[in-house]
Scaffold this motif. Structure first.
Motif, PDB file in Angstrom:
ATOM      1  N   HIS A 194       0.840  -1.212   0.000  1.00  0.00           N
ATOM      2  CA  HIS A 194       0.000   0.000   0.000  1.00  0.00           C
ATOM      3  C   HIS A 194       0.869   1.253   0.000  1.00  0.00           C
ATOM      4  CE1 HIS A 194      -3.042   2.945   1.134  1.00  0.00           C
ATOM      5  NE2 HIS A 194      -2.269   3.296   2.146  1.00  0.00           N
ATOM      6  N   HIS A 206       1.435   5.397  -1.918  1.00  0.00           N
ATOM      7  CA  HIS A 206       1.814   6.734  -1.441  1.00  0.00           C
ATOM      8  C   HIS A 206       3.147   7.259  -1.962  1.00  0.00           C
ATOM      9  CE1 HIS A 206      -1.414   7.493   1.366  1.00  0.00           C
ATOM     10  NE2 HIS A 206      -1.316   6.269   1.825  1.00  0.00           N
ATOM     11  N   GLU A 230      -5.772   9.769  -0.271  1.00  0.00           N
ATOM     12  CA  GLU A 230      -5.997   8.345  -0.023  1.00  0.00           C
ATOM     13  C   GLU A 230      -6.959   7.714  -1.042  1.00  0.00           C
ATOM     14  OE1 GLU A 230      -4.447   5.399   1.879  1.00  0.00           O
ATOM     15  OE2 GLU A 230      -4.146   7.312   2.854  1.00  0.00           O
TER      16      GLU A 230
HETATM   17 FE   LIG Z   1      -2.732   5.236   3.077  1.00  0.00          FE
END
Ligand SMILES: [Fe+2]
Length: 298
Positions: free
Chosen positions: A170, A175, A216
């Protein structure tokens, strides 16, 4: 935000103080239903990485070099090609360019130390090792100092396409690449400074939602098409098509007032998506919000 003293998050009333005084989690705690529970080897590895990353975070040592196991590498090699294919079709151009420039491969799990050094040269951002999901306020205190907290553990191998908590797939495939972009880095650090500075729980919650529906789980207009740029979407083979095409989800233009009053459930597939017209648009919206809240960070 509406004029009210009651804050609701994830469908439940919360103590506004909780938003500004973060709890500290000192031990690994896998939530009920976590696929790794009961796997002694997995839990031992998670504890080892928890201790290592927590030490490196608290002592400000930068990301540790991690020797990944064959099982961890197997999971990376299974998930990353599937994501790569979806990224090519559906991620915004900024993301794809950055991922390519960082030379993140489908075969080896990257060392965050190397990536951090590269980011520092490009946008003056760096990576902070994190033992797990940090409380929101703590997370943004690092971001205010241009540090992005990232985990270094990998999800459980029984469900390579699912993780109930942010893991390295993730963080690293969601990110990290956009941190190469100056506009993105400035947007993020301004959210961080504002969230780390305000003493008001309702304002922290508003900034958290602004961040959730952009950084996000945000969509963005890109050369006349709707593309993905939120990390939670980019790191999930299910969320990418769901966010763009599912009939069970709404896609609306990003309107700050709506966004900061929209609750969400992080444990389920998302049902509300907002489309930002560009990163500079988000920056302008954020600056207007920070001014309205009288947070002295501009
Ligand atoms: Fe996140």
């Amino acid at each position: 935000m509406k004029e009210t003293n009651t804050l609701v998050e994830y469908g439940a009333v919360i103590d506004p103080n909780q938003m500004v005084v973060p709890p500290d989690v000192t031990e690994l705690d896998l939530e009920p239903g976590h696929p790794g529970l009961g796997d002694k080897e997995y839990v031992a590895r998670r504890k080892e990485l928890f201790a290592l990353c927590r030490k490196h975070r608290l002592e400000r040592l930068g990301p540790p070099i991690v020797n990944y196991t064959p099982e961890e590498t197997r999971i990376w090699r299974e998930v990353s090609p599937k994501l790569e294919e979806l990224h090519r079709k559906h991620a915004c151009a900024m993301y794809n360019r950055a991922k390519h420039d960082l030379a993140i491969t489908q075969t080896e799990i990257p060392q965050l130390r190397t990536i951090s050094e590269r980011l520092e040269r490009e946008t003056n951002m760096h990576l902070v090792p994190a033992e797990g999901a940090l409380p929101y306020r703590t997370f943004y205190e690092y971001i205010a100092e241009r540090g992005f907290p990232v985990t270094q553990f990998i999800r459980h191998g029984s469900h390579p396409e699912f993780t109930p908590e942010p893991d390295m797939i993730h963080d690293c495939l969601g990110h990290v690449p956009p941190l190469m972009n100056q506009d993105y880095a400035e947007l993020l650090t301004l959210i961080g400074k504002a969230a780390a500075t305000t003493p008001h729980g309702d304002q922290v919650l508003a900034l958290k939602r602004f961040s959730w529906f952009s950084i996000e789980f945000g969509l963005i207009e890109d050369h006349g098409q709707t593309k993905v740029f939120g990390a939670g979407i980019l790191s999930s083979t299910g969320e990418i098509p769901h966010s763009l095409f599912s009939k069970d989800a709404t896609r609306r233009p990003f309107v700050t007032e709506t966004v900061i009053n929209t609750d969400y459930d992080p444990s389920k597939m998302q049902k509300d998506f907002f489309i930002a017209s560009s990163l500079p648009f988000l920056r302008r919206e954020l600056e207007a919000l920070v001014r309205r809240f009288n947070i002295p960070v501009l």
